[in-house]
Motif scaffolding. Structure first.
Motif, PDB file in Angstrom:
ATOM      1  N   GLY A   1     -40.574   0.349 -36.049  1.00  0.00           N
ATOM      2  CA  GLY A   1     -41.995   0.597 -35.840  1.00  0.00           C
ATOM      3  C   GLY A   1     -42.571  -0.039 -34.586  1.00  0.00           C
ATOM      4  O   GLY A   1     -41.852  -0.285 -33.615  1.00  0.00           O
ATOM      5  N   THR A   2     -43.861  -0.331 -34.634  1.00  0.00           N
ATOM      6  CA  THR A   2     -44.569  -0.838 -33.451  1.00  0.00           C
ATOM      7  C   THR A   2     -45.418  -2.066 -33.747  1.00  0.00           C
ATOM      8  O   THR A   2     -46.329  -2.393 -32.989  1.00  0.00           O
ATOM      9  CB  THR A   2     -45.475   0.254 -32.854  1.00  0.00           C
ATOM     10  OG1 THR A   2     -46.455   0.624 -33.819  1.00  0.00           O
ATOM     11  CG2 THR A   2     -44.686   1.460 -32.414  1.00  0.00           C
ATOM     12  N   THR A   3     -45.149  -2.760 -34.831  1.00  0.00           N
ATOM     13  CA  THR A   3     -45.853  -3.997 -35.114  1.00  0.00           C
ATOM     14  C   THR A   3     -45.164  -5.101 -34.318  1.00  0.00           C
ATOM     15  O   THR A   3     -44.173  -5.676 -34.753  1.00  0.00           O
ATOM     16  CB  THR A   3     -45.844  -4.306 -36.629  1.00  0.00           C
ATOM     17  OG1 THR A   3     -46.388  -3.196 -37.331  1.00  0.00           O
ATOM     18  CG2 THR A   3     -46.646  -5.556 -36.931  1.00  0.00           C
TER      19      THR A   3
ATOM     20  N   ASN B   1     -45.511   5.031 -28.086  1.00  0.00           N
ATOM     21  CA  ASN B   1     -45.248   3.604 -27.935  1.00  0.00           C
ATOM     22  C   ASN B   1     -43.762   3.281 -27.801  1.00  0.00           C
ATOM     23  O   ASN B   1     -43.399   2.122 -27.573  1.00  0.00           O
ATOM     24  CB  ASN B   1     -45.829   2.825 -29.117  1.00  0.00           C
ATOM     25  CG  ASN B   1     -47.331   2.817 -29.082  1.00  0.00           C
ATOM     26  OD1 ASN B   1     -47.937   2.404 -28.101  1.00  0.00           O
ATOM     27  ND2 ASN B   1     -47.956   3.296 -30.155  1.00  0.00           N
ATOM     28  N   GLY B   2     -42.914   4.290 -27.959  1.00  0.00           N
ATOM     29  CA  GLY B   2     -41.476   4.087 -27.825  1.00  0.00           C
ATOM     30  C   GLY B   2     -40.851   3.423 -29.042  1.00  0.00           C
ATOM     31  O   GLY B   2     -41.539   2.901 -29.911  1.00  0.00           O
ATOM     32  N   ILE B   3     -39.531   3.453 -29.074  1.00  0.00           N
ATOM     33  CA  ILE B   3     -38.803   2.865 -30.202  1.00  0.00           C
ATOM     34  C   ILE B   3     -39.066   1.364 -30.252  1.00  0.00           C
ATOM     35  O   ILE B   3     -39.064   0.689 -29.222  1.00  0.00           O
ATOM     36  CB  ILE B   3     -37.283   3.195 -30.127  1.00  0.00           C
ATOM     37  CG1 ILE B   3     -36.593   2.893 -31.446  1.00  0.00           C
ATOM     38  CG2 ILE B   3     -36.616   2.478 -28.976  1.00  0.00           C
ATOM     39  CD1 ILE B   3     -36.966   3.819 -32.561  1.00  0.00           C
ATOM     40  N   CYS B   4     -39.343   0.861 -31.424  1.00  0.00           N
ATOM     41  CA  CYS B   4     -39.663  -0.556 -31.668  1.00  0.00           C
ATOM     42  C   CYS B   4     -40.887  -1.016 -30.878  1.00  0.00           C
ATOM     43  O   CYS B   4     -41.114  -2.213 -30.715  1.00  0.00           O
ATOM     44  CB  CYS B   4     -38.465  -1.458 -31.374  1.00  0.00           C
ATOM     45  SG  CYS B   4     -36.972  -1.074 -32.316  1.00  0.00           S
ATOM     46  N   GLY B   5     -41.671  -0.063 -30.348  1.00  0.00           N
ATOM     47  CA  GLY B   5     -42.876  -0.400 -29.594  1.00  0.00           C
ATOM     48  C   GLY B   5     -42.630  -0.851 -28.169  1.00  0.00           C
ATOM     49  O   GLY B   5     -43.499  -1.439 -27.532  1.00  0.00           O
TER      50      GLY B   5
ATOM     51  N   GLU C   1     -40.975  -4.649 -32.179  1.00  0.00           N
ATOM     52  CA  GLU C   1     -40.902  -4.971 -33.598  1.00  0.00           C
ATOM     53  C   GLU C   1     -39.449  -5.272 -33.922  1.00  0.00           C
ATOM     54  O   GLU C   1     -38.578  -4.401 -33.811  1.00  0.00           O
ATOM     55  CB  GLU C   1     -41.405  -3.826 -34.479  1.00  0.00           C
ATOM     56  CG  GLU C   1     -41.342  -4.200 -35.940  1.00  0.00           C
ATOM     57  CD  GLU C   1     -42.102  -3.277 -36.872  1.00  0.00           C
ATOM     58  OE1 GLU C   1     -42.014  -3.512 -38.090  1.00  0.00           O
ATOM     59  OE2 GLU C   1     -42.781  -2.343 -36.414  1.00  0.00           O
ATOM     60  N   ALA C   2     -39.181  -6.502 -34.314  1.00  0.00           N
ATOM     61  CA  ALA C   2     -37.804  -6.936 -34.545  1.00  0.00           C
ATOM     62  C   ALA C   2     -37.538  -7.326 -35.992  1.00  0.00           C
ATOM     63  O   ALA C   2     -36.485  -7.888 -36.287  1.00  0.00           O
ATOM     64  CB  ALA C   2     -37.479  -8.114 -33.624  1.00  0.00           C
ATOM     65  N   ASP C   3     -38.456  -7.012 -36.890  1.00  0.00           N
ATOM     66  CA  ASP C   3     -38.250  -7.406 -38.283  1.00  0.00           C
ATOM     67  C   ASP C   3     -37.661  -6.297 -39.154  1.00  0.00           C
ATOM     68  O   ASP C   3     -37.427  -6.502 -40.336  1.00  0.00           O
ATOM     69  CB  ASP C   3     -39.547  -7.933 -38.901  1.00  0.00           C
ATOM     70  CG  ASP C   3     -40.681  -6.917 -38.874  1.00  0.00           C
ATOM     71  OD1 ASP C   3     -40.509  -5.802 -38.325  1.00  0.00           O
ATOM     72  OD2 ASP C   3     -41.768  -7.251 -39.390  1.00  0.00           O
ATOM     73  N   GLU C   4     -37.407  -5.147 -38.566  1.00  0.00           N
ATOM     74  CA  GLU C   4     -36.803  -4.041 -39.317  1.00  0.00           C
ATOM     75  C   GLU C   4     -35.281  -4.229 -39.390  1.00  0.00           C
ATOM     76  O   GLU C   4     -34.670  -4.820 -38.495  1.00  0.00           O
ATOM     77  CB  GLU C   4     -37.118  -2.706 -38.638  1.00  0.00           C
ATOM     78  CG  GLU C   4     -38.598  -2.391 -38.537  1.00  0.00           C
ATOM     79  CD  GLU C   4     -39.211  -1.993 -39.868  1.00  0.00           C
ATOM     80  OE1 GLU C   4     -38.462  -1.692 -40.817  1.00  0.00           O
ATOM     81  OE2 GLU C   4     -40.454  -1.983 -39.943  1.00  0.00           O
ATOM     82  N   GLN C   5     -34.657  -3.675 -40.421  1.00  0.00           N
ATOM     83  CA  GLN C   5     -33.207  -3.823 -40.603  1.00  0.00           C
ATOM     84  C   GLN C   5     -32.416  -3.272 -39.422  1.00  0.00           C
ATOM     85  O   GLN C   5     -31.396  -3.839 -39.047  1.00  0.00           O
ATOM     86  CB  GLN C   5     -32.749  -3.147 -41.891  1.00  0.00           C
ATOM     87  CG  GLN C   5     -33.115  -3.918 -43.117  1.00  0.00           C
ATOM     88  CD  GLN C   5     -32.437  -3.358 -44.360  1.00  0.00           C
ATOM     89  OE1 GLN C   5     -31.661  -2.417 -44.312  1.00  0.00           O
ATOM     90  NE2 GLN C   5     -32.740  -3.963 -45.491  1.00  0.00           N
TER      91      GLN C   5
END
Length: 165
Positions: free
Chosen positions: A102-104, A151-155, A83-87
């Motif tokens: 997150g994990t999206t 799922n780990g950090i950032c999935g 997930e790369a859309d988080e700040q």
């Protein structure tokens, strides 16, 4: 080449790794000197006579398995989705990301190594956004497998792929 020529992988919109591996298996890839990466989509300039067959398919890394991803990365770089859309990702500049991600899954990257970074076990991940982003184009993600329900950090542990021959 994949960004320009594979209409199924959505290379400039996050990327679908499995589709890129399927494309490479079917079409081969041109060497970097014949088809350099530009970081944006353009007209397909594929030339079959210059292509190299680098894989016959792909396989998945077992989801939620720190040990499986470590074993795969010890052998070769591994493509994962995050997930790369988080700040925390968008504005990353240094250190190890260990929260607020997150994990999206929406972005394909490459895990190239792992080890301690300032006392924290971390994945070394190569991004495609150029050397001006992160730490010369790289980001460090916590290896804590308990984050995000395994799922780990950032999935990072959710979806990994390697090519097969």
């Amino acid at each position: 080449q994949v960004v320009d020529c594979d209409s199924e992988c959505f290379g400039c919109f996050g990327g679908w790794t499995y589709s890129a591996f399927k494309y490479a298996a079917n079409s081969g890839l041109l060497p970097e000197q014949n088809y350099p990466y530009r970081g944006y989509q353009d007209q397909c300039q594929y030339k079959r006579e210059l292509s190299l067959q680098i894989n016959k398919g792909y396989r998945c890394i077992k989801p939620k398995s720190l040990e499986q991803l470590k074993a795969a990365v010890a052998m070769q770089p591994v493509s994962v989705s995050v997930e790369a859309d988080e700040q925390v990702w968008q504005f990353y500049s240094s250190g190890v990301i260990d929260k607020n991600c997150g994990t999206t899954l929406n972005h394909a990257v490459l895990v190239v190594g792992y080890g301690p970074v300032n006392g924290t076990d971390a994945w070394m991940v190569k991004n495609s956004w150029g050397q001006d982003w992160g730490q010369n184009g790289f980001v460090y993600l916590s290896m804590d497998e308990k984050i995000n329900h395994g799922n780990g950090i950032c999935g990072i542990l959710k979806c990994g792929f390697i090519p097969t021959n």
